[in-house]
Scaffold this motif. Structure first.
Motif, mmCIF file in Angstrom:
data_model
loop_
_atom_site.group_PDB
_atom_site.id
_atom_site.type_symbol
_atom_site.label_atom_id
_atom_site.label_comp_id
_atom_site.label_asym_id
_atom_site.label_seq_id
_atom_site.Cartn_x
_atom_site.Cartn_y
_atom_site.Cartn_z
ATOM 1 N N LEU A 296 22.524 39.191 47.614
ATOM 2 C CA LEU A 296 22.582 37.820 47.097
ATOM 3 C C LEU A 296 21.403 36.984 47.585
ATOM 4 O O LEU A 296 20.850 36.168 46.834
ATOM 5 N N LEU A 297 21.000 37.191 48.836
ATOM 6 C CA LEU A 297 19.877 36.426 49.382
ATOM 7 C C LEU A 297 18.569 36.820 48.695
ATOM 8 O O LEU A 297 17.699 35.971 48.482
ATOM 9 N N ARG A 298 18.433 38.096 48.347
ATOM 10 C CA ARG A 298 17.236 38.516 47.608
ATOM 11 C C ARG A 298 17.165 37.785 46.266
ATOM 12 O O ARG A 298 16.093 37.372 45.821
ATOM 13 N N GLY A 299 18.322 37.657 45.614
ATOM 14 C CA GLY A 299 18.350 36.926 44.350
ATOM 15 C C GLY A 299 18.014 35.460 44.540
ATOM 16 O O GLY A 299 17.275 34.870 43.737
ATOM 17 N N ALA A 300 18.535 34.874 45.622
ATOM 18 C CA ALA A 300 18.255 33.460 45.885
ATOM 19 C C ALA A 300 16.787 33.234 46.217
ATOM 20 O O ALA A 300 16.245 32.151 45.971
ATOM 21 N N ALA A 301 16.126 34.272 46.766
ATOM 22 C CA ALA A 301 14.725 34.121 47.186
ATOM 23 C C ALA A 301 13.790 33.887 46.007
ATOM 24 O O ALA A 301 12.727 33.280 46.162
ATOM 25 N N VAL A 302 14.147 34.388 44.814
ATOM 26 C CA VAL A 302 13.257 34.244 43.656
ATOM 27 C C VAL A 302 13.539 32.972 42.870
ATOM 28 O O VAL A 302 12.782 32.630 41.945
ATOM 29 N N ALA A 303 14.619 32.284 43.199
ATOM 30 C CA ALA A 303 14.956 31.048 42.484
ATOM 31 C C ALA A 303 14.255 29.867 43.146
ATOM 32 O O ALA A 303 14.292 29.727 44.367
ATOM 33 N N ILE B 27 15.664 30.817 62.834
ATOM 34 C CA ILE B 27 14.357 31.047 62.215
ATOM 35 C C ILE B 27 13.784 29.749 61.678
ATOM 36 O O ILE B 27 12.591 29.459 61.836
ATOM 37 N N ALA B 28 14.634 28.931 61.050
ATOM 38 C CA ALA B 28 14.175 27.640 60.536
ATOM 39 C C ALA B 28 13.689 26.740 61.666
ATOM 40 O O ALA B 28 12.673 26.050 61.547
ATOM 41 N N SER B 29 14.404 26.763 62.786
ATOM 42 C CA SER B 29 14.013 25.945 63.930
ATOM 43 C C SER B 29 12.673 26.398 64.494
ATOM 44 O O SER B 29 11.801 25.572 64.802
ATOM 45 N N ASP B 30 12.497 27.733 64.621
ATOM 46 C CA ASP B 30 11.237 28.265 65.145
ATOM 47 C C ASP B 30 10.056 27.927 64.244
ATOM 48 O O ASP B 30 8.920 27.788 64.712
ATOM 49 N N ALA B 31 10.336 27.824 62.937
ATOM 50 C CA ALA B 31 9.266 27.553 61.975
ATOM 51 C C ALA B 31 9.106 26.065 61.684
ATOM 52 O O ALA B 31 8.403 25.688 60.739
ATOM 53 N N GLY B 32 9.768 25.231 62.469
ATOM 54 C CA GLY B 32 9.657 23.790 62.253
ATOM 55 C C GLY B 32 10.258 23.338 60.942
ATOM 56 O O GLY B 32 9.839 22.328 60.351
ATOM 57 N N GLY B 33 11.282 24.069 60.462
ATOM 58 C CA GLY B 33 11.954 23.694 59.224
ATOM 59 C C GLY B 33 11.270 24.158 57.963
ATOM 60 O O GLY B 33 11.703 23.839 56.854
ATOM 61 N N GLU B 34 10.193 24.961 58.101
ATOM 62 C CA GLU B 34 9.400 25.363 56.932
ATOM 63 C C GLU B 34 9.716 26.775 56.451
ATOM 64 O O GLU B 34 9.078 27.260 55.518
ATOM 65 N N ALA B 35 10.659 27.472 57.033
ATOM 66 C CA ALA B 35 10.949 28.848 56.644
ATOM 67 C C ALA B 35 11.589 28.909 55.262
ATOM 68 O O ALA B 35 12.360 28.022 54.871
ATOM 69 N N THR B 36 11.294 29.977 54.519
ATOM 70 C CA THR B 36 11.830 30.162 53.173
ATOM 71 C C THR B 36 12.863 31.281 53.168
ATOM 72 O O THR B 36 12.942 32.089 54.106
ATOM 73 N N VAL B 37 13.639 31.346 52.076
ATOM 74 C CA VAL B 37 14.617 32.422 51.937
ATOM 75 C C VAL B 37 13.899 33.767 51.861
ATOM 76 O O VAL B 37 14.376 34.773 52.401
ATOM 77 N N ARG B 38 12.744 33.820 51.211
ATOM 78 C CA ARG B 38 11.986 35.066 51.133
ATOM 79 C C ARG B 38 11.599 35.549 52.524
ATOM 80 O O ARG B 38 11.719 36.732 52.841
ATOM 81 N N GLU B 39 11.127 34.643 53.369
ATOM 82 C CA GLU B 39 10.768 35.018 54.737
ATOM 83 C C GLU B 39 12.002 35.489 55.509
ATOM 84 O O GLU B 39 11.929 36.427 56.308
ATOM 85 N N PHE B 40 13.135 34.844 55.247
ATOM 86 C CA PHE B 40 14.377 35.236 55.915
ATOM 87 C C PHE B 40 14.795 36.639 55.485
ATOM 88 O O PHE B 40 15.178 37.470 56.315
ATOM 89 N N VAL B 41 14.700 36.935 54.189
ATOM 90 C CA VAL B 41 15.049 38.268 53.682
ATOM 91 C C VAL B 41 14.118 39.327 54.271
ATOM 92 O O VAL B 41 14.559 40.413 54.664
#
Length: 663
Positions: A402-409, A456-470
């Motif tokens: 599901l997260l992979r699908g969310a990453a492309v939206a 991960i979002a905290s480490d990236a200063g709030g700039e992390a994306t779902v693609r990076e998370f996947v």
């Protein structure tokens, strides 16, 4: 990330760790006690070598024993600004090389790898004329693994086990076991399959038989680091020697006191004899323990000091502030022990210790059932480590899809919000379900993904994306580096190696369980002692040890506490300890404890002067020393100090606790 300079890399280390980091050329042997920062030392060594141009990062191969440890090493190196270093397990590194050379040397692809031996071992046993049950098949599979990693050919098996006094699985005749081993290898060949031991055997053989393969590997890898070197098997050592090809650029790190896998073929011999193998080797001892309080370190040192033989490891020196004394308890039966531990876990959580920072360790998996029931009755979440792998769980697999699908939206919302919405489709909610069992375990797994996304979002200063998370999840899945689940960890002592928690409960500290009844030789008993040492050194601050006098409620109290803790168990301390002088007791205190003792003396003097009484009538020195050593945090803990009766507890208790809290 900005790469650290060479000086910055060294500044982060203590003197002994810095000695490791600057010993850039082998051979190097590091004896590293539990909690002394060995991973920090060797990753900084690699990073420093890269920074001063002594190493090309792609020419370094660091091998570990678990995928989690390899993943942590890669993560730390990235944090130091170093990419390209190969940090892998022995099997992962060997499989990568075997897969590369197989088409060229053998042709085709590497055969299928058996995930489990049981089916083929069972078939081989029946072909050998046996009718094994499930447990016998399991024991035969373990014996086959031991023989292969110990480089024992089936033809030599009977003579080898007779020489070592090794019992056969299920009491079988050695010739029958030998027949099963041969039939197993034939069955594998017929199935065009290999097992995990074959990966190392086939690669080592390929390097030895084909000079061009060895030359190519040695041109690629010029510097080798081996972590947990006390656990190498003869097979792993043989492959390491093939990789080296007579070269000396080798750094090994280990602790003989943490050798707990001898039954599986591991041996500390290579670590202990390293200085004889390489007479000019640089040797460094890491002894500063940054993990555990002085109280935990003291017990660990006492346990191994009583061993009284060479190769016991290093004497740890605690670096943390003082903490509570280890807690020893005896219960009437197993159920009472489980309930008692669960109640104390509940109290720790109420005091602010996170559930994920608490572990209950036991010798055998069968001990977990009563603990699971006791924790479930109190609504305390738990995770049985060693069960199904995190990334193999159905809900985690579906979540990643599901997260992979969310990453492309296209969606500009923060990572945490998007992950929560996505996992909501699988039944995740902000509040955990009231039910325990599978329902709660599913929620815990999904919640671990949510927490990881927030980190991960905290480490990236709030700039992390779902693609990076996947992508991050894919890397973790490959390394089997599961995110932390917010629950109490239940696991065996063996599986706890390499981990640590704020609070550790060690249950079943009785003869027959620890040491296990199967440990009949001196070598086996010493391994059980080392296993307890590993368990003790998992604790950062709170350590509790317990046993049950009987298996069932109302049963005869036939169990007795483990011989390993006989001298430490409170009611077993010899009279000479009670008569120990105050000066001798003071000499055992650390700097922080001495400062607390002096503060207590000043308070005692002021209190005595105010009442126009001699100081000793308030509390004697031995009581003050005990308070300084154990640092009680509650009136109940203070009441256990010798010399603190009910009247003194009522009159002075809160004042004493306030002084302790200030320190």
């Amino acid at each position: 990330m900005t790469a650290m300079s060479a000086d910055q890399i060294l500044e982060a280390l203590d003197p002994e760790q810095r000695e490791v980091a600057t010993a850039l050329h082998g051979p190097v042997c590091v004896l590293a006690g539990a909690g002394t920062g060995k991973t920090r030392a060797i990753t900084h060594r690699i990073a420093y070598g890269v920074r001063v141009n002594a190493y090309n990062p792609t020419s370094v191969l660091a091998v570990t024993f678990t995928a989690r440890a390899a993943g942590e090493m890669r993560q730390r190196l990235r944090g130091l600004g170093v990419d390209g270093v190969q940090a892998r397990t022995f099997h992962a590194a060997a499989l990568r090389q075997l897969s590369y050379f197989w088409p060229e040397v053998v042709g085709g692809q590497v055969p299928q790898i058996l995930e489990q031996k049981a089916a083929i071992v069972g078939r081989a046993a029946r072909d050998a004329g046996l009718q094994p049950d499930r447990l016998t098949v399991r024991d035969l599979a373990s014996e086959i693994e031991w023989a292969k990693v110990s480089l024992v050919d089936p033809a030599d098996y009977p003579a080898r086990i007779a020489r070592e006094g090794r019992p056969t699985p299920a009491g079988l005749n050695p010739a029958h076991v030998q027949d099963v081993m041969r039939a197993y290898e034939e069955a594998k060949t017929d199935a065009v399959a290999i097992d995990f031991e074959d990966i190392l055997l086939l690669l080592a053989d390929m390097i030895g038989r084909h000079a061009e393969v060895g030359d190519q590997i040695r041109r690629q890898y010029r510097h080798f680091v081996v972590d947990e070197y006390q656990d190498v098997s003869p097979l792993q050592q043989f492959l390491l020697e093939q990789w080296l090809g007579g070269r000396r650029e080798l750094c090994v790190v280990g602790d003989p006191a943490q050798t707990i896998y001898s039954f599986a073929g591991a041996t500390p011999r290579h670590l202990l004899e390293f200085a004889r193998t390489y007479t000019d080797a640089t040797q460094v001892r890491l002894v500063r323990d940054y993990r555990s309080t002085p109280q935990v370190v003291r017990l660990a040192n006492e346990l191994m000091r009583r061993r009284g033989s060479a190769g016991a490891g290093v004497e740890l020196v605690a670096q943390r502030p003082s903490g509570p004394a280890p807690d020893y308890r005896a219960y009437d039966d197993d159920e009472a022990e489980a309930n008692g531990v669960a109640g104390r876990v509940e109290a720790l959580i109420a005091s602010g210790v996170p559930a994920g920072e608490i572990a209950v360790l036991y010798r055998a998996n069968s001990q977990s059932e009563a603990l699971e029931e006791a924790l479930a009755e109190r609504g305390i979440g738990y995770l049985v480590r060693g069960g199904q792998r995190f990334f193999s769980r159905d809900e985690v697999r579906r979540a990643i899809v599901l997260l992979r699908g969310a990453a492309v939206a296209p969606d500009d919302r923060p990572l945490g919000e998007r992950v929560r919405d996505t996992l909501g489709e699988l039944g995740w909610a902000e509040q955990p379900p009231a039910a325990r069992g599978a329902v709660r375990e599913r929620w815990d797994a999904l919640q671990a993904l949510v927490n990881l996304a927030d980190d991960i979002a905290s480490d990236a200063g709030g700039e992390a994306t779902v693609r990076e998370f996947v992508d991050h999840l894919a890397e973790r899945a490959q390394a089997q580096h599961a995110p932390a689940v917010d629950g109490v960890t239940l696991t065996t002592m063996h599986a706890a190696k390499g981990l640590e928690w704020d609070a550790v409960f060690i249950v079943g500290c009785s003869e027959g369980l620890l040491p296990i009844s199967l440990a009949e030789t001196d070598e086996a008993l010493e391994e059980e002692r080392r296993l307890l040492y590993v368990a003790i050194t998992r604790a950062r601050e709170h350590l509790a040890l317990s046993f049950a006098r009987s298996r069932k409620a109302g049963g005869k109290a036939t169990r007795r506490r483990t011989r390993f803790l006989e001298a430490q168990w409170p009611d077993a301390r010899p009279a000479r300890v009670a008569r120990q002088s105050t000066s001798a007791k003071l000499a055992e205190l650390g700097p922080e404890e001495v400062r607390l003792f002096e503060s207590l003396k000043r308070w005692r003097l002021e209190t005595a002067q105010a009442d126009s009484k001699p100081a000793f009538t308030v509390l004697v020195d031995t009581s003050l020393v005990e308070i300084a050593r154990d640092r009680p945090g509650t009136l109940g803990e203070l009441a256990r100090v010798s010399g603190v009766g009910a009247s003194k507890l009522d009159k002075y208790g809160l004042a004493i606790l306030e002084i302790v809290a200030e320190h």
